[in-house]
Enzyme design. Structure first.
Site, PDB file in Angstrom:
ATOM      1  N   THR A  50      12.835 -30.747  33.228  1.00  0.00           N
ATOM      2  CA  THR A  50      11.774 -30.435  32.256  1.00  0.00           C
ATOM      3  C   THR A  50      10.524 -31.211  32.631  1.00  0.00           C
ATOM      4  OG1 THR A  50      12.487 -32.222  30.777  1.00  0.00           O
ATOM      5  CG2 THR A  50      13.361 -29.993  30.336  1.00  0.00           C
ATOM      6  N   ASN A  52       7.316 -33.035  31.892  1.00  0.00           N
ATOM      7  CA  ASN A  52       6.835 -33.711  30.682  1.00  0.00           C
ATOM      8  C   ASN A  52       5.320 -33.881  30.688  1.00  0.00           C
ATOM      9  OD1 ASN A  52       9.701 -34.321  30.923  1.00  0.00           O
ATOM     10  ND2 ASN A  52       9.396 -35.828  29.294  1.00  0.00           N
ATOM     11  N   GLU A 102       8.266 -30.989  26.579  1.00  0.00           N
ATOM     12  CA  GLU A 102       8.831 -30.812  27.925  1.00  0.00           C
ATOM     13  C   GLU A 102       9.116 -29.345  28.177  1.00  0.00           C
ATOM     14  OE1 GLU A 102      12.549 -32.793  28.395  1.00  0.00           O
ATOM     15  OE2 GLU A 102      12.601 -33.439  26.331  1.00  0.00           O
TER      16      GLU A 102
HETATM   17  P1  ADP Z   1      11.523 -36.393  33.973  1.00  0.00           P
HETATM   18  O1  ADP Z   1      12.336 -37.099  32.958  1.00  0.00           O
HETATM   19  O2  ADP Z   1      10.729 -37.308  34.854  1.00  0.00           O
HETATM   20  O3  ADP Z   1      10.694 -35.310  33.343  1.00  0.00           O
HETATM   21  P2  ADP Z   1      13.400 -34.360  34.861  1.00  0.00           P
HETATM   22  O4  ADP Z   1      14.784 -34.661  35.337  1.00  0.00           O
HETATM   23  O5  ADP Z   1      13.241 -33.727  33.528  1.00  0.00           O
HETATM   24  O6  ADP Z   1      12.576 -35.700  34.966  1.00  0.00           O
HETATM   25  O7  ADP Z   1      12.743 -33.450  35.984  1.00  0.00           O
HETATM   26  C1  ADP Z   1      11.451 -32.955  35.756  1.00  0.00           C
HETATM   27  C2  ADP Z   1      10.647 -32.792  37.026  1.00  0.00           C
HETATM   28  O8  ADP Z   1      11.331 -31.890  37.917  1.00  0.00           O
HETATM   29  C3  ADP Z   1       9.306 -32.141  36.741  1.00  0.00           C
HETATM   30  O9  ADP Z   1       8.313 -33.100  36.407  1.00  0.00           O
HETATM   31  C4  ADP Z   1       8.998 -31.429  38.034  1.00  0.00           C
HETATM   32  O10 ADP Z   1       8.297 -32.311  38.911  1.00  0.00           O
HETATM   33  C5  ADP Z   1      10.384 -31.119  38.636  1.00  0.00           C
HETATM   34  N1  ADP Z   1      10.805 -29.704  38.526  1.00  0.00           N
HETATM   35  C6  ADP Z   1      11.331 -28.991  39.562  1.00  0.00           C
HETATM   36  N2  ADP Z   1      11.651 -27.747  39.192  1.00  0.00           N
HETATM   37  C7  ADP Z   1      11.318 -27.637  37.868  1.00  0.00           C
HETATM   38  C8  ADP Z   1      11.402 -26.560  36.936  1.00  0.00           C
HETATM   39  N3  ADP Z   1      11.910 -25.372  37.279  1.00  0.00           N
HETATM   40  N4  ADP Z   1      10.959 -26.792  35.676  1.00  0.00           N
HETATM   41  C9  ADP Z   1      10.454 -27.988  35.330  1.00  0.00           C
HETATM   42  N5  ADP Z   1      10.353 -29.039  36.168  1.00  0.00           N
HETATM   43  C10 ADP Z   1      10.776 -28.881  37.450  1.00  0.00           C
HETATM   44  N1  RBF Z   2      17.335 -32.172  22.766  1.00  0.00           N
HETATM   45  C1  RBF Z   2      17.972 -32.378  21.592  1.00  0.00           C
HETATM   46  O1  RBF Z   2      18.264 -33.509  21.238  1.00  0.00           O
HETATM   47  N2  RBF Z   2      18.306 -31.328  20.777  1.00  0.00           N
HETATM   48  C2  RBF Z   2      18.032 -30.036  21.107  1.00  0.00           C
HETATM   49  O2  RBF Z   2      18.348 -29.127  20.326  1.00  0.00           O
HETATM   50  C3  RBF Z   2      17.377 -29.789  22.353  1.00  0.00           C
HETATM   51  N3  RBF Z   2      17.105 -28.525  22.737  1.00  0.00           N
HETATM   52  C4  RBF Z   2      16.496 -28.315  23.960  1.00  0.00           C
HETATM   53  C5  RBF Z   2      16.247 -27.015  24.372  1.00  0.00           C
HETATM   54  C6  RBF Z   2      15.654 -26.771  25.604  1.00  0.00           C
HETATM   55  C7  RBF Z   2      15.404 -25.355  26.030  1.00  0.00           C
HETATM   56  C8  RBF Z   2      15.289 -27.861  26.452  1.00  0.00           C
HETATM   57  C9  RBF Z   2      14.661 -27.605  27.776  1.00  0.00           C
HETATM   58  C10 RBF Z   2      15.525 -29.150  26.033  1.00  0.00           C
HETATM   59  C11 RBF Z   2      16.125 -29.397  24.791  1.00  0.00           C
HETATM   60  N4  RBF Z   2      16.385 -30.686  24.354  1.00  0.00           N
HETATM   61  C12 RBF Z   2      17.027 -30.909  23.153  1.00  0.00           C
HETATM   62  C13 RBF Z   2      15.796 -31.815  25.058  1.00  0.00           C
HETATM   63  C14 RBF Z   2      16.707 -32.517  26.018  1.00  0.00           C
HETATM   64  O3  RBF Z   2      17.406 -33.502  25.319  1.00  0.00           O
HETATM   65  C15 RBF Z   2      15.766 -33.134  27.036  1.00  0.00           C
HETATM   66  O4  RBF Z   2      15.247 -32.081  27.837  1.00  0.00           O
HETATM   67  C16 RBF Z   2      16.399 -34.180  27.884  1.00  0.00           C
HETATM   68  O5  RBF Z   2      16.598 -35.309  27.088  1.00  0.00           O
HETATM   69  C17 RBF Z   2      15.548 -34.534  29.081  1.00  0.00           C
HETATM   70  O6  RBF Z   2      14.341 -35.105  28.724  1.00  0.00           O
HETATM   71 MG    MG Z   3      11.692 -34.039  31.841  1.00  0.00          MG
END
Ligand code: ADP
Ligand code: RBF
Ligand code: MG
Length: 173
Positions: A50, A52, A102
């Site tokens: 995701t 951020n 995110e």
């Molecule tokens: P963080 O906690 O740093 O956001 P994540 O594990 O959520 O780490 O990974 C997010 C990062 O992954 C994004 O900031 C982006 O650089 C990369 N990324 C690669 N593919 C995707 C995608 N399909 N959707 C969102 N982020 C992606």
């Molecule tokens: N986190 C929650 O605690 N509850 C949720 O219902 C929840 N729904 C999510 C739905 C989607 C489509 C996504 C992408 C994330 C969701 N998350 C939710 C957030 C998730 O906990 C978070 O992406 C991770 O902690 C990574 O930052």
């Molecule tokens: Mg993220």
């Protein structure tokens, strides 16, 4: 006397309380900002990266916007506009202290894009944030959100937003 017991929206088949959110006065909502580091859990814990936003984008949200899961369109820098799901809130499963926005983009990127500009258009609302008794349950819910988003974004009204001027790449003067 007429008593309205269960009013359903025929189109969405949602109870009335959900309709008010899916038809939120704030949608469509356009956001833009840099992609910053989060806790790194998206890819590692959930298999769902995701992107951020920084705090200033989170703080720019309308105060009455419902936290929860939204679907819409996303563009990294001047790239193509892809489908996305976005979670806005405090992630009750992880009990975050700070609200976050995110975005998971439904596209396979070749690598990370931290520092890039991310534009998103929130088109519709799927559900509120929930707590889950296991990580697997959260992962299942996210998979279902992605499937719902994929389907909802095929609607013609949703598709028009993919080509909105917001995503047009104007040449620098
Ligand atoms: P963080 O906690 O740093 O956001 P994540 O594990 O959520 O780490 O990974 C997010 C990062 O992954 C994004 O900031 C982006 O650089 C990369 N990324 C690669 N593919 C995707 C995608 N399909 N959707 C969102 N982020 C992606
Ligand atoms: N986190 C929650 O605690 N509850 C949720 O219902 C929840 N729904 C999510 C739905 C989607 C489509 C996504 C992408 C994330 C969701 N998350 C939710 C957030 C998730 O906990 C978070 O992406 C991770 O902690 C990574 O930052
Ligand atoms: Mg993220």
């Amino acid at each position: 006397m007429v008593i309205l017991q269960t009013i359903k929206c025929l189109h969405l088949n949602s109870p009335l309380s959900a309709i008010s959110k899916t038809m939120s006065k704030f949608l469509p909502l356009f956001l833009e900002g840099e992609v910053v580091k989060g806790f790194g859990r998206g890819s590692k814990d959930l298999g769902c990266p995701t992107a951020n936003y920084p705090l200033e984008v989170v703080q720019s949200l309308p105060k009455d916007l419902d936290p929860g899961v939204y679907y819409g369109w996303a563009q990294v820098d001047t790239g193509s506009v892809h489908k996305m799901v976005a979670n806005i809130g405090w992630c009750p499963f992880y009990q975050n202290k700070q609200m976050s926005v995110e975005t998971h983009i439904m596209h396979k990127f070749s690598g990370d894009f931290y520092g890039s500009n991310l534009k998103i258009c929130l088109v519709g609302y799927l559900r509120g944030e929930k707590n889950f008794s296991s990580l697997d349950d959260l992962i299942e819910a996210i998979k279902q959100d992605i499937a719902n988003a994929e389907q909802n974004l095929e609607q013609p009204q949703a598709k028009t937003l993919q080509t909105n001027n917001f995503f047009a790449n104007k040449p620098a003067i």
